[in-house]
Design a protein around this motif. Structure first.
Motif, PDB file in Angstrom:
ATOM      1  N   PHE A 161       0.854  -1.184   0.000  1.00 61.93           N
ATOM      2  CA  PHE A 161       0.000   0.000   0.000  1.00 61.93           C
ATOM      3  C   PHE A 161       0.891   1.236   0.000  1.00 61.93           C
ATOM      4  N   ASP A 162       0.608   2.169  -0.897  1.00 60.60           N
ATOM      5  CA  ASP A 162       1.380   3.410  -1.017  1.00 60.60           C
ATOM      6  C   ASP A 162       0.768   4.453  -0.088  1.00 60.60           C
ATOM      7  N   ARG A 163       1.401   4.684   1.056  1.00 59.52           N
ATOM      8  CA  ARG A 163       0.854   5.613   2.057  1.00 59.52           C
ATOM      9  C   ARG A 163       0.904   7.053   1.553  1.00 59.52           C
ATOM     10  N   GLN A 164       1.977   7.455   0.888  1.00 56.37           N
ATOM     11  CA  GLN A 164       2.099   8.827   0.402  1.00 56.37           C
ATOM     12  C   GLN A 164       1.027   9.156  -0.639  1.00 56.37           C
ATOM     13  N   ALA A 165       0.778   8.219  -1.537  1.00 56.93           N
ATOM     14  CA  ALA A 165      -0.278   8.433  -2.545  1.00 56.93           C
ATOM     15  C   ALA A 165      -1.654   8.504  -1.875  1.00 56.93           C
ATOM     16  N   ALA A 166      -1.855   7.721  -0.822  1.00 60.83           N
ATOM     17  CA  ALA A 166      -3.129   7.749  -0.109  1.00 60.83           C
ATOM     18  C   ALA A 166      -3.352   9.090   0.587  1.00 60.83           C
ATOM     19  N   LEU A 172      -4.224  11.629  -2.038  1.00 64.88           N
ATOM     20  CA  LEU A 172      -5.577  11.429  -2.566  1.00 64.88           C
ATOM     21  C   LEU A 172      -6.651  11.834  -1.563  1.00 64.88           C
ATOM     22  N   SER A 173      -6.360  11.703  -0.266  1.00 63.07           N
ATOM     23  CA  SER A 173      -7.346  12.056   0.762  1.00 63.07           C
ATOM     24  C   SER A 173      -7.554  13.558   0.905  1.00 63.07           C
ATOM     25  N   GLY A 174      -6.578  14.357   0.413  1.00 58.25           N
ATOM     26  CA  GLY A 174      -6.691  15.804   0.520  1.00 58.25           C
ATOM     27  C   GLY A 174      -6.377  16.337   1.897  1.00 58.25           C
ATOM     28  N   MET A 175      -5.715  15.545   2.720  1.00 61.15           N
ATOM     29  CA  MET A 175      -5.372  15.962   4.084  1.00 61.15           C
ATOM     30  C   MET A 175      -3.858  15.971   4.248  1.00 61.15           C
ATOM     31  N   SER A 176      -3.412  16.601   5.314  1.00 61.61           N
ATOM     32  CA  SER A 176      -1.987  16.533   5.637  1.00 61.61           C
ATOM     33  C   SER A 176      -1.664  15.152   6.211  1.00 61.61           C
ATOM     34  N   GLU A 177      -0.378  14.828   6.247  1.00 62.84           N
ATOM     35  CA  GLU A 177       0.005  13.500   6.723  1.00 62.84           C
ATOM     36  C   GLU A 177      -0.352  13.308   8.190  1.00 62.84           C
ATOM     37  N   LYS A 178      -0.179  14.361   8.972  1.00 64.79           N
ATOM     38  CA  LYS A 178      -0.506  14.273  10.392  1.00 64.79           C
ATOM     39  C   LYS A 178      -2.006  14.104  10.607  1.00 64.79           C
ATOM     40  N   ARG A 188      -3.991  10.819  12.176  1.00 64.03           N
ATOM     41  CA  ARG A 188      -4.938  10.955  13.293  1.00 64.03           C
ATOM     42  C   ARG A 188      -6.308  10.380  12.926  1.00 64.03           C
ATOM     43  N   SER A 189      -6.774  10.651  11.706  1.00 65.63           N
ATOM     44  CA  SER A 189      -8.072  10.117  11.262  1.00 65.63           C
ATOM     45  C   SER A 189      -8.022   8.601  11.117  1.00 65.63           C
ATOM     46  N   PHE A 190      -6.901   8.103  10.620  1.00 62.08           N
ATOM     47  CA  PHE A 190      -6.727   6.647  10.464  1.00 62.08           C
ATOM     48  C   PHE A 190      -6.806   5.948  11.811  1.00 62.08           C
ATOM     49  N   ASN A 191      -6.105   6.488  12.818  1.00 59.53           N
ATOM     50  CA  ASN A 191      -6.119   5.882  14.146  1.00 59.53           C
ATOM     51  C   ASN A 191      -7.500   5.965  14.785  1.00 59.53           C
ATOM     52  N   SER A 192      -8.175   7.101  14.609  1.00 61.95           N
ATOM     53  CA  SER A 192      -9.511   7.265  15.197  1.00 61.95           C
ATOM     54  C   SER A 192     -10.505   6.295  14.582  1.00 61.95           C
ATOM     55  N   LEU A 193     -10.473   6.182  13.265  1.00 59.55           N
ATOM     56  CA  LEU A 193     -11.411   5.293  12.572  1.00 59.55           C
ATOM     57  C   LEU A 193     -11.143   3.835  12.933  1.00 59.55           C
ATOM     58  N   GLN A 194      -9.896   3.485  13.046  1.00 63.10           N
ATOM     59  CA  GLN A 194      -9.530   2.104  13.362  1.00 63.10           C
ATOM     60  C   GLN A 194      -9.935   1.733  14.781  1.00 63.10           C
ATOM     61  N   ASN A 195      -9.789   2.684  15.721  1.00 67.57           N
ATOM     62  CA  ASN A 195     -10.173   2.417  17.105  1.00 67.57           C
ATOM     63  C   ASN A 195     -11.685   2.325  17.268  1.00 67.57           C
ATOM     64  N   VAL A 196     -12.417   3.130  16.483  1.00 71.68           N
ATOM     65  CA  VAL A 196     -13.878   3.138  16.608  1.00 71.68           C
ATOM     66  C   VAL A 196     -14.477   1.816  16.142  1.00 71.68           C
ATOM     67  N   ILE A 197     -13.971   1.274  15.044  1.00 70.62           N
ATOM     68  CA  ILE A 197     -14.533   0.030  14.514  1.00 70.62           C
ATOM     69  C   ILE A 197     -13.955  -1.205  15.206  1.00 70.62           C
ATOM     70  N   GLY A 198     -12.977  -0.998  16.102  1.00 72.88           N
ATOM     71  CA  GLY A 198     -12.472  -2.100  16.907  1.00 72.88           C
ATOM     72  C   GLY A 198     -11.391  -2.928  16.263  1.00 72.88           C
ATOM     73  N   PHE A 199     -10.699  -2.398  15.276  1.00 72.15           N
ATOM     74  CA  PHE A 199      -9.595  -3.112  14.641  1.00 72.15           C
ATOM     75  C   PHE A 199      -8.305  -2.774  15.378  1.00 72.15           C
ATOM     76  N   LYS A 200      -7.682  -3.764  15.962  1.00 67.49           N
ATOM     77  CA  LYS A 200      -6.459  -3.548  16.739  1.00 67.49           C
ATOM     78  C   LYS A 200      -5.243  -4.021  15.956  1.00 67.49           C
ATOM     79  N   ILE A 201      -4.195  -3.221  16.055  1.00 65.78           N
ATOM     80  CA  ILE A 201      -2.931  -3.593  15.407  1.00 65.78           C
ATOM     81  C   ILE A 201      -2.135  -4.468  16.360  1.00 65.78           C
ATOM     82  N   LYS A 202      -1.599  -5.560  15.850  1.00 72.72           N
ATOM     83  CA  LYS A 202      -0.781  -6.450  16.653  1.00 72.72           C
ATOM     84  C   LYS A 202       0.688  -6.129  16.413  1.00 72.72           C
TER      85      LYS A 202
END
Length: 284
Positions: free
Chosen positions: A61-66, A69-75, A79-93
């Protein structure tokens, strides 16, 4: 926007498993909460769902291209990625060995494991018996914080922001866990910031012994107190001379007031002669 179109822009259109998994995650997000509440738009949500799906299926997965494409800053995207992942209950191992290989700190693997076990024991001991069963140490932020503190203890450079991104947490949560670990396990990861006094260091004794004031005292000369008293005596002498001069000037003015004051004589201006000569010239 259709998620397949976004996948095409990220070169993921050929991977049908990732696209289907991202669509499933997107439906889960729509069913559980409104993403606009946390400031995530539809396009950004689709991009984040594709990244979560790619990470779950171990796809490239190309993080820089993502981010672009999202139209947001990297920071903001992180932050949005972590918030969305925590809300839906997907945990990183997080695996300590994988982190050590990724950041080039293989030698701290054992110290990180020891640090985590010590922290868990001391943290549970500080809790009341009713809350010990609900304590959760499976979140990746604990592993990341222990890894960072052990690397810092052994003076190894680790990119903190990259580590926070890998563990999928926020800077505030990472800082909070790091502070808690430092307080409870200072003997394992604490770094002393106290500076030694220069007088206690033997190497600096010679520098202190050759100070000018100390040399004067040893040679039988005068000290700083003698210098200050000499300056005060000199200042008093100057003030006495000034007062004597002032009194003589005042006495001389009182005895001869005419010499002291200057007479001002105002000269009168007459324009009569100039006007008469001008009139004669005109008549001639």
């Amino acid at each position: 926007m259709d998620i397949s179109n976004i996948a095409r822009k990220l070169d993921l259109s050929n991977n049908n498993l990732v696209v289907r998994k991202a669509a499933e995650i997107r439906r889960l997000c729509d069913a559980q909460f409104d993403s606009s509440i946390i400031g995530v738009g539809e396009i950004c949500k689709a991009v984040i769902c594709l990244e979560i799906a790619a990470s779950r299926l171990d796809a490239l997965f190309d993080r820089q291209a993502a981010v672009k494409l999202s139209g947001m800053s990297e920071k903001a995207y992180t932050r949005s990625f972590n918030s969305l992942q925590n809300v839906i209950g997907f945990k990183i191992k997080l695996n300590i060995k994988e982190l050590a290989v990724q950041f080039g700190c293989v030698r701290i693997i054992k110290s990180v494991q020891t640090m985590l076990s010590s922290y868990k024991e001391r943290f549970l001991a500080s809790l009341p018996a009713s809350r010990r069963a609900s304590a959760d140490f499976t979140r990746p932020v604990f592993t990341a914080a222990a890894f960072y503190l052990c690397a810092k203890k052994q003076k190894l450079k680790v990119d903190k922001l990259r580590l926070i991104e890998v563990c999928g947490t926020s800077e505030s949560e990472f800082s909070c866990v790091s502070t808690s670990m430092t307080d409870l396990c200072f003997d394992c990861v604490g770094v002393s910031k106290e500076k030694k006094d220069a007088k206690d260091v033997k190497e600096n004794r010679e520098l202190l012994d050759v100070l000018p004031g100390k040399r004067r005292l040893e040679d039988g000369g005068y000290s700083s107190d003698d210098e200050s008293s000499c300056y005060k005596r000199h200042k008093k002498m100057e003030e006495a001379k000034y007062e004597d001069w002032k009194s003589t000037v005042v006495d001389s003015i009182k005895k001869n007031p005419e010499k002291g004051a200057k007479k001002v004589i105002q000269s009168s201006l007459s324009f009569s002669k100039k006007t008469e000569t001008k009139e004669l010239q005109v008549e001639s």
